[in-house]
Design a protein around this motif. Structure first.
Motif, PDB file in Angstrom:
ATOM      1  N   VAL A  24       3.688  40.293 -12.380  1.00 56.85           N
ATOM      2  CA  VAL A  24       3.197  39.572 -11.665  1.00 56.85           C
ATOM      3  C   VAL A  24       3.992  38.597 -11.293  1.00 56.85           C
ATOM      4  O   VAL A  24       2.682  37.801 -10.672  1.00 56.85           O
ATOM      5  CB  VAL A  24       1.493  38.995 -13.025  1.00 56.85           C
ATOM      6  N   LEU A  25       4.560  38.245 -12.392  1.00 57.00           N
ATOM      7  CA  LEU A  25       4.870  36.942 -11.561  1.00 57.00           C
ATOM      8  C   LEU A  25       5.778  37.164 -10.445  1.00 57.00           C
ATOM      9  O   LEU A  25       5.968  35.691  -9.176  1.00 57.00           O
ATOM     10  CB  LEU A  25       6.655  36.521 -13.030  1.00 57.00           C
ATOM     11  N   LEU A  26       6.444  38.771 -10.581  1.00 56.82           N
ATOM     12  CA  LEU A  26       7.824  38.611  -9.737  1.00 56.82           C
ATOM     13  C   LEU A  26       7.166  38.489  -8.329  1.00 56.82           C
ATOM     14  O   LEU A  26       7.332  39.225  -6.865  1.00 56.82           O
ATOM     15  CB  LEU A  26       8.540  39.724  -9.689  1.00 56.82           C
ATOM     16  N   GLY A  27       5.407  38.999  -8.029  1.00 57.32           N
ATOM     17  CA  GLY A  27       5.125  39.486  -7.612  1.00 57.32           C
ATOM     18  C   GLY A  27       4.258  38.356  -6.519  1.00 57.32           C
ATOM     19  O   GLY A  27       4.126  38.029  -5.297  1.00 57.32           O
ATOM     20  N   MET A  28       4.782  37.225  -6.759  1.00 58.25           N
ATOM     21  CA  MET A  28       4.649  35.411  -5.897  1.00 58.25           C
ATOM     22  C   MET A  28       5.965  35.759  -4.920  1.00 58.25           C
ATOM     23  O   MET A  28       5.740  35.186  -3.610  1.00 58.25           O
ATOM     24  CB  MET A  28       5.489  34.339  -7.169  1.00 58.25           C
ATOM     25  N   LYS A  29       7.088  36.661  -4.993  1.00 56.78           N
ATOM     26  CA  LYS A  29       8.124  36.343  -4.157  1.00 56.78           C
ATOM     27  C   LYS A  29       7.664  36.531  -2.919  1.00 56.78           C
ATOM     28  O   LYS A  29       6.933  37.989  -1.912  1.00 56.78           O
ATOM     29  CB  LYS A  29       9.461  37.475  -4.426  1.00 56.78           C
ATOM     30  N   GLY A  30       8.576  35.901  -1.931  1.00 52.54           N
ATOM     31  CA  GLY A  30       8.099  36.650  -0.164  1.00 52.54           C
ATOM     32  C   GLY A  30       6.615  35.797  -0.040  1.00 52.54           C
ATOM     33  O   GLY A  30       6.438  35.356   0.861  1.00 52.54           O
ATOM     34  N   LEU A  36      12.511  29.095  -2.739  1.00 53.64           N
ATOM     35  CA  LEU A  36      13.584  29.516  -2.132  1.00 53.64           C
ATOM     36  C   LEU A  36      14.104  31.319  -3.361  1.00 53.64           C
ATOM     37  O   LEU A  36      14.759  32.169  -2.725  1.00 53.64           O
ATOM     38  CB  LEU A  36      14.791  28.427  -2.407  1.00 53.64           C
ATOM     39  N   ASP A  37      14.119  31.096  -4.240  1.00 58.44           N
ATOM     40  CA  ASP A  37      14.134  31.817  -5.308  1.00 58.44           C
ATOM     41  C   ASP A  37      13.589  32.304  -6.790  1.00 58.44           C
ATOM     42  O   ASP A  37      12.699  31.642  -7.076  1.00 58.44           O
ATOM     43  CB  ASP A  37      15.693  31.876  -6.135  1.00 58.44           C
ATOM     44  N   ILE A  38      13.173  33.794  -7.021  1.00 58.47           N
ATOM     45  CA  ILE A  38      12.123  33.658  -8.519  1.00 58.47           C
ATOM     46  C   ILE A  38      13.279  35.072  -9.160  1.00 58.47           C
ATOM     47  O   ILE A  38      13.611  35.225  -8.095  1.00 58.47           O
ATOM     48  CB  ILE A  38      10.966  33.561  -7.573  1.00 58.47           C
ATOM     49  N   GLN A  39      13.228  34.111 -10.586  1.00 58.86           N
ATOM     50  CA  GLN A  39      13.736  35.204 -11.399  1.00 58.86           C
ATOM     51  C   GLN A  39      12.853  35.337 -13.064  1.00 58.86           C
ATOM     52  O   GLN A  39      12.380  34.393 -13.590  1.00 58.86           O
ATOM     53  CB  GLN A  39      15.368  34.831 -11.512  1.00 58.86           C
ATOM     54  N   VAL A  40      12.718  36.524 -13.044  1.00 54.59           N
ATOM     55  CA  VAL A  40      11.776  37.022 -14.200  1.00 54.59           C
ATOM     56  C   VAL A  40      12.758  37.599 -15.354  1.00 54.59           C
ATOM     57  O   VAL A  40      12.772  38.579 -14.735  1.00 54.59           O
ATOM     58  CB  VAL A  40      10.015  37.352 -14.123  1.00 54.59           C
ATOM     59  N   THR A  57      12.564  29.730 -11.080  1.00 54.19           N
ATOM     60  CA  THR A  57      12.239  29.374  -9.768  1.00 54.19           C
ATOM     61  C   THR A  57      12.840  27.679  -9.551  1.00 54.19           C
ATOM     62  O   THR A  57      13.123  27.623  -9.477  1.00 54.19           O
ATOM     63  CB  THR A  57      10.753  28.943  -8.961  1.00 54.19           C
ATOM     64  N   LYS A  58      12.969  28.128  -7.881  1.00 59.35           N
ATOM     65  CA  LYS A  58      14.575  27.421  -7.219  1.00 59.35           C
ATOM     66  C   LYS A  58      13.106  27.191  -6.029  1.00 59.35           C
ATOM     67  O   LYS A  58      12.915  27.560  -5.290  1.00 59.35           O
ATOM     68  CB  LYS A  58      15.412  28.175  -6.739  1.00 59.35           C
ATOM     69  N   PHE A  59      13.877  26.166  -5.553  1.00 66.65           N
ATOM     70  CA  PHE A  59      13.082  24.571  -4.526  1.00 66.65           C
ATOM     71  C   PHE A  59      14.108  23.785  -3.900  1.00 66.65           C
ATOM     72  O   PHE A  59      15.017  23.757  -5.017  1.00 66.65           O
ATOM     73  CB  PHE A  59      11.916  24.223  -4.850  1.00 66.65           C
ATOM     74  N   ALA A  60      14.400  23.823  -2.883  1.00 70.00           N
ATOM     75  CA  ALA A  60      14.878  22.936  -1.859  1.00 70.00           C
ATOM     76  C   ALA A  60      14.420  21.370  -2.351  1.00 70.00           C
ATOM     77  O   ALA A  60      15.932  20.453  -2.146  1.00 70.00           O
ATOM     78  CB  ALA A  60      14.486  23.277  -0.236  1.00 70.00           C
ATOM     79  N   SER A  61      12.934  20.967  -2.531  1.00 69.30           N
ATOM     80  CA  SER A  61      13.096  19.837  -3.109  1.00 69.30           C
ATOM     81  C   SER A  61      11.414  19.518  -3.936  1.00 69.30           C
ATOM     82  O   SER A  61      10.795  20.747  -4.534  1.00 69.30           O
ATOM     83  CB  SER A  61      12.700  18.791  -1.323  1.00 69.30           C
ATOM     84  N   LEU A  62      11.542  18.411  -4.664  1.00 71.92           N
ATOM     85  CA  LEU A  62      10.492  18.843  -5.509  1.00 71.92           C
ATOM     86  C   LEU A  62       8.873  18.785  -4.741  1.00 71.92           C
ATOM     87  O   LEU A  62       7.966  19.079  -5.071  1.00 71.92           O
ATOM     88  CB  LEU A  62      10.246  17.136  -6.004  1.00 71.92           C
ATOM     89  N   GLU A  63       9.242  18.230  -3.065  1.00 76.34           N
ATOM     90  CA  GLU A  63       7.815  17.824  -2.362  1.00 76.34           C
ATOM     91  C   GLU A  63       7.106  19.911  -2.425  1.00 76.34           C
ATOM     92  O   GLU A  63       6.010  20.024  -2.676  1.00 76.34           O
ATOM     93  CB  GLU A  63       7.956  17.372  -1.166  1.00 76.34           C
ATOM     94  N   ASP A  64       8.637  20.716  -2.679  1.00 78.17           N
ATOM     95  CA  ASP A  64       7.904  22.374  -2.044  1.00 78.17           C
ATOM     96  C   ASP A  64       8.131  22.627  -3.586  1.00 78.17           C
ATOM     97  O   ASP A  64       7.205  23.607  -4.191  1.00 78.17           O
ATOM     98  CB  ASP A  64       9.719  22.887  -1.951  1.00 78.17           C
ATOM     99  N   LEU A  65       7.748  22.205  -4.738  1.00 76.90           N
ATOM    100  CA  LEU A  65       7.819  22.225  -5.722  1.00 76.90           C
ATOM    101  C   LEU A  65       6.149  22.332  -6.396  1.00 76.90           C
ATOM    102  O   LEU A  65       5.484  23.055  -6.626  1.00 76.90           O
ATOM    103  CB  LEU A  65       8.801  22.176  -6.944  1.00 76.90           C
ATOM    104  N   ASP A  66       5.661  20.747  -5.738  1.00 76.86           N
ATOM    105  CA  ASP A  66       4.776  20.668  -5.709  1.00 76.86           C
ATOM    106  C   ASP A  66       3.962  21.276  -4.934  1.00 76.86           C
ATOM    107  O   ASP A  66       2.668  21.989  -5.325  1.00 76.86           O
ATOM    108  CB  ASP A  66       4.571  19.029  -5.272  1.00 76.86           C
TER     109      ASP A  66
END
Length: 96
Positions: A24-30, A36-40, A57-66
Protein backbone atom coordinates in the motif's frame (compact mmCIF):
# COMPACT_ATOMS: atom_id res chain seq x y z
CA UNK A 1 17.13 17.18 -0.22
CA UNK A 2 14.61 16.46 2.54
CA UNK A 3 14.43 12.88 3.82
CA UNK A 4 11.49 11.76 5.93
CA UNK A 5 11.77 8.42 7.76
CA UNK A 6 8.77 6.84 9.45
CA UNK A 7 8.94 3.68 11.56
CA UNK A 8 5.65 1.77 11.73
CA UNK A 9 4.54 -0.93 14.15
CA UNK A 10 1.33 -2.70 13.12
CA UNK A 11 -1.43 -3.98 15.40
CA UNK A 12 -1.46 -7.36 13.65
CA UNK A 13 2.16 -8.14 12.90
CA UNK A 14 1.66 -11.26 10.80
CA UNK A 15 3.87 -11.36 7.70
CA UNK A 16 0.95 -11.06 5.27
CA UNK A 17 -0.25 -7.88 7.00
CA UNK A 18 3.23 -6.37 6.95
CA UNK A 19 3.60 -7.19 3.23
CA UNK A 20 0.18 -5.66 2.46
CA UNK A 21 1.05 -2.44 4.31
CA UNK A 22 4.36 -2.33 2.43
CA UNK A 23 2.53 -2.70 -0.90
CA UNK A 24 0.00 0.00 0.00
CA UNK A 25 2.80 2.42 0.89
CA UNK A 26 4.75 1.64 -2.28
CA UNK A 27 1.55 2.24 -4.26
CA UNK A 28 2.20 5.98 -3.88
CA UNK A 29 5.26 5.76 -6.15
CA UNK A 30 4.86 7.91 -9.24
CA UNK A 31 1.49 9.28 -8.15
CA UNK A 32 2.48 12.32 -6.09
CA UNK A 33 4.26 15.31 -7.58
CA UNK A 34 7.26 16.28 -5.46
CA UNK A 35 7.82 12.77 -4.09
CA UNK A 36 11.25 12.07 -5.58
CA UNK A 37 11.79 8.63 -4.09
CA UNK A 38 10.01 6.17 -1.85
CA UNK A 39 11.40 3.08 -0.17
CA UNK A 40 9.65 0.72 2.25
CA UNK A 41 11.71 -1.85 4.12
CA UNK A 42 10.54 -4.68 6.37
CA UNK A 43 12.29 -5.68 9.58
CA UNK A 44 14.52 -8.76 9.30
CA UNK A 45 14.52 -9.28 13.07
CA UNK A 46 10.98 -8.85 14.38
CA UNK A 47 10.55 -8.65 18.14
CA UNK A 48 8.06 -7.16 20.55
CA UNK A 49 10.06 -3.93 20.80
CA UNK A 50 10.89 -3.64 17.09
CA UNK A 51 9.02 -1.79 14.37
CA UNK A 52 7.69 -3.66 11.33
CA UNK A 53 8.28 -1.19 8.50
CA UNK A 54 10.54 1.71 7.64
CA UNK A 55 9.12 4.24 5.16
CA UNK A 56 11.74 6.51 3.56
CA UNK A 57 10.54 9.36 1.37
CA UNK A 58 12.63 12.04 -0.34
CA UNK A 59 11.70 15.54 -1.46
CA UNK A 60 13.50 18.51 -3.00
CA UNK A 61 12.09 20.90 -0.38
CA UNK A 62 9.98 21.17 2.76
CA UNK A 63 7.25 22.66 0.57
CA UNK A 64 7.20 19.44 -1.48
CA UNK A 65 6.95 17.41 1.75
CA UNK A 66 4.06 19.61 2.89
CA UNK A 67 2.32 19.06 -0.48
CA UNK A 68 2.79 15.30 -0.16
CA UNK A 69 1.22 15.28 3.32
CA UNK A 70 -2.06 16.76 2.02
CA UNK A 71 -2.11 15.01 -1.37
CA UNK A 72 -5.26 12.85 -1.87
CA UNK A 73 -3.20 9.72 -2.66
CA UNK A 74 -1.20 10.12 0.56
CA UNK A 75 -4.34 10.82 2.57
CA UNK A 76 -5.95 7.62 1.25
CA UNK A 77 -2.86 5.59 2.16
CA UNK A 78 -2.67 7.30 5.57
CA UNK A 79 -6.28 6.30 6.26
CA UNK A 80 -5.45 2.65 5.55
CA UNK A 81 -2.23 2.73 7.57
CA UNK A 82 -4.01 4.48 10.46
CA UNK A 83 -6.42 1.57 10.64
CA UNK A 84 -3.67 -1.05 10.99
CA UNK A 85 -1.14 1.02 12.94
CA UNK A 86 -0.20 0.42 16.56
CA UNK A 87 2.50 3.11 16.87
CA UNK A 88 4.94 5.11 14.80
CA UNK A 89 8.03 7.27 15.11
CA UNK A 90 9.49 9.66 12.58
CA UNK A 91 12.59 11.65 11.79
CA UNK A 92 12.81 14.28 9.08
CA UNK A 93 16.16 15.78 8.08
CA UNK A 94 17.92 17.70 5.35
CA UNK A 95 20.57 15.68 3.55
CA UNK A 96 23.66 17.75 2.78
Amino acid sequence: MIVNNVLLKLKDREEDNVKKAQAVLLGMKGKIEGLLDIQVETNLRPSSSAYDLLLITKFASLEDLDGYLVHPVHLEVATYIGGVLDTQASLCYEMQ
